[in-house]
Design a protein around this motif. Sequence first.
Motif, PDB file in Angstrom:
ATOM      1  N   TRP A 232       0.306  -2.386  -1.736  1.00 34.99           N
ATOM      2  CA  TRP A 232       0.421  -0.969  -1.397  1.00 34.99           C
ATOM      3  C   TRP A 232       1.786  -0.749  -0.743  1.00 34.99           C
ATOM      4  CZ3 TRP A 232      -3.914  -3.880  -1.196  1.00 34.99           C
ATOM      5  CH2 TRP A 232      -5.083  -3.379  -1.799  1.00 34.99           C
ATOM      6  N   HIS A 233       2.607   0.103  -1.343  1.00 35.84           N
ATOM      7  CA  HIS A 233       3.974   0.335  -0.869  1.00 35.84           C
ATOM      8  C   HIS A 233       4.076   1.727  -0.242  1.00 35.84           C
ATOM      9  CE1 HIS A 233       8.532   0.827  -1.914  1.00 35.84           C
ATOM     10  NE2 HIS A 233       8.332   0.597  -0.639  1.00 35.84           N
ATOM     11  N   PHE A 234       4.573   1.763   0.993  1.00 33.70           N
ATOM     12  CA  PHE A 234       4.754   3.020   1.717  1.00 33.70           C
ATOM     13  C   PHE A 234       6.246   3.332   1.812  1.00 33.70           C
ATOM     14  CE2 PHE A 234       0.805   1.164   3.014  1.00 33.70           C
ATOM     15  CZ  PHE A 234      -0.056   2.216   3.249  1.00 33.70           C
ATOM     16  N   VAL A 235       6.623   4.542   1.435  1.00 34.80           N
ATOM     17  CA  VAL A 235       7.991   5.004   1.637  1.00 34.80           C
ATOM     18  C   VAL A 235       8.025   5.635   3.026  1.00 34.80           C
ATOM     19  CG1 VAL A 235       9.847   6.481   0.805  1.00 34.80           C
ATOM     20  CG2 VAL A 235       8.295   5.399  -0.829  1.00 34.80           C
ATOM     21  N   LEU A 236       8.635   4.935   3.963  1.00 38.35           N
ATOM     22  CA  LEU A 236       8.551   5.320   5.381  1.00 38.35           C
ATOM     23  C   LEU A 236       9.634   6.337   5.734  1.00 38.35           C
ATOM     24  CD1 LEU A 236       7.771   1.812   6.891  1.00 38.35           C
ATOM     25  CD2 LEU A 236       6.173   3.621   6.275  1.00 38.35           C
ATOM     26  N   GLU A 237       9.467   7.534   5.200  1.00 41.39           N
ATOM     27  CA  GLU A 237      10.354   8.645   5.496  1.00 41.39           C
ATOM     28  C   GLU A 237       9.519   9.825   5.971  1.00 41.39           C
ATOM     29  OE1 GLU A 237      12.428   9.362   1.888  1.00 41.39           O
ATOM     30  OE2 GLU A 237      13.600   7.491   1.974  1.00 41.39           O
ATOM     31  N   PRO A 238       9.987  10.571   6.989  1.00 40.52           N
ATOM     32  CA  PRO A 238       9.193  11.685   7.538  1.00 40.52           C
ATOM     33  C   PRO A 238       8.718  12.676   6.482  1.00 40.52           C
ATOM     34  CG  PRO A 238      11.090  11.235   8.939  1.00 40.52           C
ATOM     35  CD  PRO A 238      11.252  10.383   7.723  1.00 40.52           C
ATOM     36  N   SER A 239       9.575  12.959   5.493  1.00 42.70           N
ATOM     37  CA  SER A 239       9.207  13.949   4.475  1.00 42.70           C
ATOM     38  C   SER A 239       7.992  13.523   3.663  1.00 42.70           C
ATOM     39  CB  SER A 239      10.393  14.191   3.534  1.00 42.70           C
ATOM     40  OG  SER A 239      10.774  12.980   2.889  1.00 42.70           O
ATOM     41  N   ARG A 240       7.742  12.227   3.588  1.00 43.46           N
ATOM     42  CA  ARG A 240       6.618  11.717   2.798  1.00 43.46           C
ATOM     43  C   ARG A 240       5.273  11.913   3.491  1.00 43.46           C
ATOM     44  NH1 ARG A 240       7.272   9.494  -2.537  1.00 43.46           N
ATOM     45  NH2 ARG A 240       9.463   8.931  -2.760  1.00 43.46           N
ATOM     46  N   PHE A 241       5.290  12.228   4.786  1.00 44.52           N
ATOM     47  CA  PHE A 241       4.040  12.298   5.547  1.00 44.52           C
ATOM     48  C   PHE A 241       3.616  13.731   5.875  1.00 44.52           C
ATOM     49  CE2 PHE A 241       5.241   7.960   5.967  1.00 44.52           C
ATOM     50  CZ  PHE A 241       4.066   7.255   6.143  1.00 44.52           C
ATOM     51  N   SER A 242       4.309  14.708   5.296  1.00 40.76           N
ATOM     52  CA  SER A 242       3.977  16.102   5.615  1.00 40.76           C
ATOM     53  C   SER A 242       2.587  16.496   5.126  1.00 40.76           C
ATOM     54  CB  SER A 242       5.032  17.034   5.009  1.00 40.76           C
ATOM     55  OG  SER A 242       5.112  16.834   3.600  1.00 40.76           O
ATOM     56  N   ASN A 243       2.119  15.883   4.034  1.00 38.98           N
ATOM     57  CA  ASN A 243       0.810  16.243   3.475  1.00 38.98           C
ATOM     58  C   ASN A 243      -0.200  15.098   3.547  1.00 38.98           C
ATOM     59  OD1 ASN A 243       1.683  18.846   2.691  1.00 38.98           O
ATOM     60  ND2 ASN A 243       2.681  17.965   0.883  1.00 38.98           N
ATOM     61  N   LYS A 244       0.053  14.120   4.436  1.00 42.55           N
ATOM     62  CA  LYS A 244      -0.861  12.980   4.546  1.00 42.55           C
ATOM     63  C   LYS A 244      -1.710  13.095   5.796  1.00 42.55           C
ATOM     64  CE  LYS A 244       2.119   9.751   2.018  1.00 42.55           C
ATOM     65  NZ  LYS A 244       2.865   8.483   2.063  1.00 42.55           N
TER      66      LYS A 244
ATOM     67  N   GLY B 155       2.986  -7.350   4.843  1.00 44.17           N
ATOM     68  CA  GLY B 155       3.242  -8.601   4.135  1.00 44.17           C
ATOM     69  C   GLY B 155       2.162  -8.849   3.104  1.00 44.17           C
ATOM     70  N   VAL B 156       2.303  -9.930   2.366  1.00 44.60           N
ATOM     71  CA  VAL B 156       1.340 -10.262   1.308  1.00 44.60           C
ATOM     72  C   VAL B 156       0.490 -11.452   1.751  1.00 44.60           C
ATOM     73  CG1 VAL B 156       1.040 -10.987  -1.077  1.00 44.60           C
ATOM     74  CG2 VAL B 156       2.863  -9.380  -0.495  1.00 44.60           C
ATOM     75  N   HIS B 157      -0.813 -11.223   1.859  1.00 43.19           N
ATOM     76  CA  HIS B 157      -1.763 -12.244   2.305  1.00 43.19           C
ATOM     77  C   HIS B 157      -2.467 -12.862   1.097  1.00 43.19           C
ATOM     78  CE1 HIS B 157      -1.409 -10.456   6.383  1.00 43.19           C
ATOM     79  NE2 HIS B 157      -1.338  -9.327   5.703  1.00 43.19           N
TER      80      HIS B 157
ATOM     81  N   SER C 150       7.196  -2.437   5.021  1.00 43.74           N
ATOM     82  CA  SER C 150       6.849  -1.190   4.346  1.00 43.74           C
ATOM     83  C   SER C 150       5.738  -1.365   3.321  1.00 43.74           C
ATOM     84  CB  SER C 150       8.089  -0.607   3.646  1.00 43.74           C
ATOM     85  OG  SER C 150       8.552  -1.483   2.635  1.00 43.74           O
ATOM     86  N   ALA C 151       5.119  -2.537   3.284  1.00 41.23           N
ATOM     87  CA  ALA C 151       4.079  -2.776   2.289  1.00 41.23           C
ATOM     88  C   ALA C 151       3.062  -3.783   2.817  1.00 41.23           C
ATOM     89  CB  ALA C 151       4.685  -3.293   0.985  1.00 41.23           C
ATOM     90  N   ILE C 152       1.873  -3.693   2.267  1.00 37.09           N
ATOM     91  CA  ILE C 152       0.832  -4.679   2.565  1.00 37.09           C
ATOM     92  C   ILE C 152       0.198  -5.084   1.242  1.00 37.09           C
ATOM     93  CG2 ILE C 152      -0.829  -2.819   3.050  1.00 37.09           C
ATOM     94  CD1 ILE C 152      -2.250  -4.827   4.915  1.00 37.09           C
ATOM     95  N   GLY C 153       0.008  -6.371   1.059  1.00 38.86           N
ATOM     96  CA  GLY C 153      -0.514  -6.851  -0.209  1.00 38.86           C
ATOM     97  C   GLY C 153      -1.536  -7.946  -0.036  1.00 38.86           C
ATOM     98  N   ARG C 154      -2.231  -8.196  -1.129  1.00 39.95           N
ATOM     99  CA  ARG C 154      -3.276  -9.226  -1.115  1.00 39.95           C
ATOM    100  C   ARG C 154      -3.308  -9.925  -2.465  1.00 39.95           C
ATOM    101  NH1 ARG C 154      -8.862  -6.639  -1.826  1.00 39.95           N
ATOM    102  NH2 ARG C 154      -7.748  -6.189  -3.767  1.00 39.95           N
ATOM    103  N   VAL C 155      -3.385 -11.244  -2.413  1.00 41.15           N
ATOM    104  CA  VAL C 155      -3.631 -12.047  -3.608  1.00 41.15           C
ATOM    105  C   VAL C 155      -5.053 -12.570  -3.496  1.00 41.15           C
ATOM    106  CG1 VAL C 155      -2.994 -14.105  -4.903  1.00 41.15           C
ATOM    107  CG2 VAL C 155      -1.211 -12.713  -3.840  1.00 41.15           C
ATOM    108  N   SER C 156      -5.918 -12.175  -4.427  1.00 39.70           N
ATOM    109  CA  SER C 156      -7.306 -12.639  -4.442  1.00 39.70           C
ATOM    110  C   SER C 156      -7.438 -13.694  -5.530  1.00 39.70           C
ATOM    111  CB  SER C 156      -8.263 -11.479  -4.725  1.00 39.70           C
ATOM    112  OG  SER C 156      -8.109 -10.463  -3.769  1.00 39.70           O
ATOM    113  N   VAL C 157      -7.746 -14.917  -5.135  1.00 38.97           N
ATOM    114  CA  VAL C 157      -7.790 -16.006  -6.097  1.00 38.97           C
ATOM    115  C   VAL C 157      -9.059 -16.825  -5.901  1.00 38.97           C
ATOM    116  CG1 VAL C 157      -6.440 -17.527  -4.575  1.00 38.97           C
ATOM    117  CG2 VAL C 157      -6.500 -17.996  -7.031  1.00 38.97           C
ATOM    118  N   SER C 158      -9.634 -17.264  -7.013  1.00 37.99           N
ATOM    119  CA  SER C 158     -10.780 -18.168  -6.966  1.00 37.99           C
ATOM    120  C   SER C 158     -10.285 -19.575  -7.265  1.00 37.99           C
ATOM    121  CB  SER C 158     -11.833 -17.758  -7.993  1.00 37.99           C
ATOM    122  OG  SER C 158     -12.917 -18.668  -7.969  1.00 37.99           O
TER     123      SER C 158
END
Length: 686
Positions: free
Chosen positions: A274-286, A302-304, A341-349
Amino acid sequence: MSERLRFSPSILSRLGEELVPDADQGVIELVKNAYDADATQCRVELIRTGDAGGDISVADDGVGMTEADLKQGFLIVGRSRKDAASLTRHFERVPVGDKGLGRLSALRLGHRVNVITRPREQPGVELRLELDWDAFDIAEAVEDVEIPIKIAVSDKPSGTEIRIQRLRSAFGFGIANKLARNLLLLSDPFRDSDDSASIVGDPGFTTELYAPEFTDLQSKVEASYFKDADFRIVGELHANGEAIFSLLDWKGAILYSAPSSRRYVAPPLRFDLWHFVLEPSRFSNKSSTLPEVRAWLKHIGGVHIYQDGLRVPPYGGPGNDWLDMNLLRVRSPELRPGTNSAIGRVSVSNVSGALVQKTDRVGYLENAAFQQLRQFCIDALDWAAKVRVSEREVKRRAERADVSKRAEKANASLDAVLAKAVPVTQRKEVDVAIARVFKANERETKVLREELQLYRSLATAGMTSAVFAHEIGRPLELLDTNLASLLKMIPKERRNDAERRVGRIERSSAKLNSFVSIPLKLLAKGKRRSGRIDVNDCVNNLMGLLEPILEHFNVVPKVDLGAGKVAVNGSEALIEGILLNLITNSINAFQRRGSDATDRVMNVTTAYDGDVLIMVEDNAGGIKDLDVSEIFLPGVTSSAEGTGFGLTIVQDSVSDMGGKIDVDPLTQFGGALFTVKLPPMRVLLG
């Protein structure tokens, strides 16, 4: 006559504390054992652990252990009755616990351990045993200490509680904070954030840390802002080695999707980022705010990696950028995700066992399967970046074409207006005046293009420096790891002598680590954000960063920060660029042939006299062989090692902030003095 091999109690220390040196990781291994016991809940309690002598309790509601489990599994160091190829009996989980070494590390944290367990297959029965490590420490051999198992009646449900008593060392805030974070991230908190399937029949596994001082951290980690991400990258790797990548928008709609051109030899997995663009204008409608998301990503960005539902450290932990996201972001700052600016996950069996964890349980061995897993994730990031760059280029071309058409229309409109409004007798004079304006604009455009080329060259040099710095960091990290391992292999009687020699190598390695980290830190995107900047804070931060470099060149910095108005309107990048180039010039001056300064001193001073002043002065002999009026010209330098761009950047940066710079080529102190004057931040009243 026959004899048996026996073990000294010191082996317990070597296998426990030395193979798994991180106390928090030992506790995590006990929690993993609870997961393998088909527990749905595990509670970790820290009791007066701020000082030595406290207790740690790990309790679960799993299947418990029978007397045979205790004798043939729990009490045999290095043996586990768990088979990674066999699923657990009730919830069909893939076992994730180790061969007893991580467990031993946790148990050795205290002087005594009490184990209370109630096996599900024997309702009403409770088994207890006590490990008195003090008794082991004075015994001749491990086998000489008897461990009685007591059996009693109980009406409590099945489960196990392990209480580590009388801790040998304080379980301080730093370790406890790390444990809190790892526990909260352990059992895949992203499970409900998407449409990925959960394990049928498994009610899940949750952990709880009882330690009141960590409630704030827990609330930050348990918060969920996934729905406010601007983009989501998804990669799915199938059992046959084929893969597909997708780029989704904030609504979850697929923007682009394509199969990978490669085949991968790795266990089936799914990669979500999940990638977030960390700019004030991006959060006006969130629903969330920019500060909330920043704080959240600071803790879990980070990516876990989650193997069969449980997190594998250290991936995604603080400072662990195992996919080189930040390095790639330097090359394309606006489109690439970074760990902040992002959080990720690798799901592996890992039923096949292709991925092998290291002995200390921190990370995987970098075998072929892991390398392929990592390559798959990097390919997914690269694919998404190319898609976004292509999309941006299409928009740029369209904008350029649109600008050209608008310019043509504007010229035609101007001609039409002039034809109506200006008499024929005055038209020539007006045309000449307009031509002058156009010519002046063309000159300005030419200057801007030349400046753009200059700064593109400088940006390329900076990015190349960052890439080299990152790559140098890899062998340095390997050096640090191997030094620690080598020390453990040296006999105790020679340890002191070895530590002195290794210490010199470690100090050199630390210095190199400091050097290579500087370009990456200076290129952080947040430093380019404009606003109110405290000059003193910038000076302090930069001087701390440059400390090992100044020490290496035997330069003694003397910092004198003035009180009062030291805030300006600008950015950290501009202030740091000004300071860094002036300091680098001083270092080069000290290295110059003929410099006779025995004590290399550099004064960095801030003050206020109506303007905010930044002064950098040295005793390196002053400016020689160049006229002061020439030193700000691009490419002009008196140093064989210099580029001649440093002072050009300084002058442009000062000018951009509405200030000016004065130079005294030789002061009584014995060197050059640069004085930067910047207008102070104005306070609006009313």
